[in-house]
Write an enzyme that holds these catalytic residues in place. Sequence first.
Site, PDB file in Angstrom:
ATOM      1  N   LYS A 288       0.833  -1.217   0.000  1.00 41.43           N
ATOM      2  CA  LYS A 288       0.000   0.000   0.000  1.00 41.43           C
ATOM      3  C   LYS A 288       0.860   1.256   0.000  1.00 41.43           C
ATOM      4  CE  LYS A 288      -2.203  -0.948   3.808  1.00 41.43           C
ATOM      5  NZ  LYS A 288      -1.763  -2.285   4.221  1.00 41.43           N
TER       6      LYS A 288
ATOM      7  N   ARG B 194      -9.486   1.080   8.615  1.00 39.48           N
ATOM      8  CA  ARG B 194      -9.045  -0.273   8.934  1.00 39.48           C
ATOM      9  C   ARG B 194     -10.116  -1.043   9.700  1.00 39.48           C
ATOM     10  NH1 ARG B 194      -3.236   0.591   8.713  1.00 39.48           N
ATOM     11  NH2 ARG B 194      -2.080  -1.315   9.074  1.00 39.48           N
TER      12      ARG B 194
ATOM     13  N   ARG C 216      12.016  -5.981   5.275  1.00 37.29           N
ATOM     14  CA  ARG C 216      11.815  -4.556   5.002  1.00 37.29           C
ATOM     15  C   ARG C 216      12.717  -3.689   5.874  1.00 37.29           C
ATOM     16  NH1 ARG C 216       5.884  -1.953   5.052  1.00 37.29           N
ATOM     17  NH2 ARG C 216       5.843  -2.464   7.260  1.00 37.29           N
TER      18      ARG C 216
ATOM     19  N   ARG D 110      11.509  -1.638  11.269  1.00 30.61           N
ATOM     20  CA  ARG D 110      10.422  -1.216  12.146  1.00 30.61           C
ATOM     21  C   ARG D 110      10.238  -2.256  13.238  1.00 30.61           C
ATOM     22  NH1 ARG D 110       5.409   0.273   8.336  1.00 30.61           N
ATOM     23  NH2 ARG D 110       4.376  -0.949   9.940  1.00 30.61           N
TER      24      ARG D 110
ATOM     25  N   ARG E 178      -0.319  -8.949  13.073  1.00 29.60           N
ATOM     26  CA  ARG E 178      -0.914  -7.934  12.191  1.00 29.60           C
ATOM     27  C   ARG E 178      -1.781  -8.592  11.114  1.00 29.60           C
ATOM     28  NH1 ARG E 178       4.437  -5.260  10.615  1.00 29.60           N
ATOM     29  NH2 ARG E 178       3.267  -4.072   9.074  1.00 29.60           N
TER      30      ARG E 178
HETATM   31  P1  ADP Z   1       1.125  -1.916   7.683  1.00 27.33           P
HETATM   32  O1  ADP Z   1       0.060  -1.621   6.683  1.00 27.33           O
HETATM   33  O2  ADP Z   1       2.392  -2.390   7.080  1.00 27.33           O
HETATM   34  O3  ADP Z   1       0.648  -2.744   8.852  1.00 27.33           O
HETATM   35  P2  ADP Z   1       0.991   0.806   8.742  1.00 27.33           P
HETATM   36  O4  ADP Z   1       2.165   1.701   8.700  1.00 27.33           O
HETATM   37  O5  ADP Z   1      -0.180   1.131   7.886  1.00 27.33           O
HETATM   38  O6  ADP Z   1       1.598  -0.608   8.384  1.00 27.33           O
HETATM   39  O7  ADP Z   1       0.463   0.638  10.237  1.00 27.33           O
HETATM   40  C1  ADP Z   1       1.297   0.331  11.319  1.00 27.33           C
HETATM   41  C2  ADP Z   1       0.499   0.280  12.619  1.00 27.33           C
HETATM   42  O8  ADP Z   1      -0.102   1.575  12.895  1.00 27.33           O
HETATM   43  C3  ADP Z   1      -0.685  -0.687  12.633  1.00 27.33           C
HETATM   44  O9  ADP Z   1      -0.295  -2.017  12.930  1.00 27.33           O
HETATM   45  C4  ADP Z   1      -1.579  -0.048  13.728  1.00 27.33           C
HETATM   46  O10 ADP Z   1      -1.097  -0.345  15.012  1.00 27.33           O
HETATM   47  C5  ADP Z   1      -1.403   1.432  13.496  1.00 27.33           C
HETATM   48  N1  ADP Z   1      -2.432   1.984  12.571  1.00 27.33           N
HETATM   49  C6  ADP Z   1      -2.196   2.540  11.345  1.00 27.33           C
HETATM   50  N2  ADP Z   1      -3.347   2.924  10.759  1.00 27.33           N
HETATM   51  C7  ADP Z   1      -4.338   2.613  11.630  1.00 27.33           C
HETATM   52  C8  ADP Z   1      -5.770   2.716  11.603  1.00 27.33           C
HETATM   53  N3  ADP Z   1      -6.419   3.246  10.549  1.00 27.33           N
HETATM   54  N4  ADP Z   1      -6.469   2.275  12.684  1.00 27.33           N
HETATM   55  C9  ADP Z   1      -5.852   1.744  13.754  1.00 27.33           C
HETATM   56  N5  ADP Z   1      -4.524   1.580  13.836  1.00 27.33           N
HETATM   57  C10 ADP Z   1      -3.759   2.007  12.789  1.00 27.33           C
END
Ligand code: ADP
Length: 208
Positions: free
Chosen positions: A14, A89, A123, A154, A165
């Site tokens: 994404k 999400r 990554r 990360r 996740r």
């Molecule tokens: P990825 O898509 O690789 O899991 P992101 O950078 O999008 O990574 O998200 C990392 C973390 O940030 C998630 O595992 C969550 O804890 C938090 N997070 C990000 N966006 C949201 C969201 N819309 N709602 C709740 N938690 C979020």
Amino acid sequence: MSNIIFLGPPGAGKGTQAQLLSKELGIPQISTGEILRKAMREGTKTGLEAKRYVESGALVPDDVVIAIVRERLQEPDCANGYMLDGFPRTVYQAEELGKFAKIDVAIELQLADEIIVNRLSGRRVCPKCGATYHISLLKNGEVCENDGEKLIQRPDDSEATIRNRLRVYQEQTAPLISYYKERGLLKAVNCEDSVEQNFQKVLEAING
Ligand code: ADP
């Protein structure tokens, strides 16, 4: 006007695809994950609140991220369109988003779980500009091509957290696929090819 959502499991690409599309269309990429990590680095109130969720791979409470996005979409650079990467999400986030934004298309990036674990555990990210790399493709050591900064892993890219996740994605985020399908907004793109090939498919999905 294009208000675009990127859906899909962690590691499907994404962030990478949204970054490319942002350059192509000249509209901002809004990544809730990036915003939360920045807040955590800076130690703001939101950052401190989000930390334990992000580090265990759980979702940050809906109200926290909804407030972040609602504010961000009011910035002038969003006037001609934007891309949301990592938001919504949960179905609740999607419903709330629908109250203050009009979404034109939701792109679902598809990828098998085994490929995801390999991609995410390899990554590396630049702590300064947020660019992402895979260790297998790094030519000049673990430094950022943009600014020479030493790349980091990360904390939530460890294998156990990745599996958590993925579970969280299946339980809480996957229902959004039917949510946007029912509204006639969903376009699916298989992301098993190279970054460039996947990007061509994303462009076709948007233009088609
Ligand atoms: P990825 O898509 O690789 O899991 P992101 O950078 O999008 O990574 O998200 C990392 C973390 O940030 C998630 O595992 C969550 O804890 C938090 N997070 C990000 N966006 C949201 C969201 N819309 N709602 C709740 N938690 C979020």
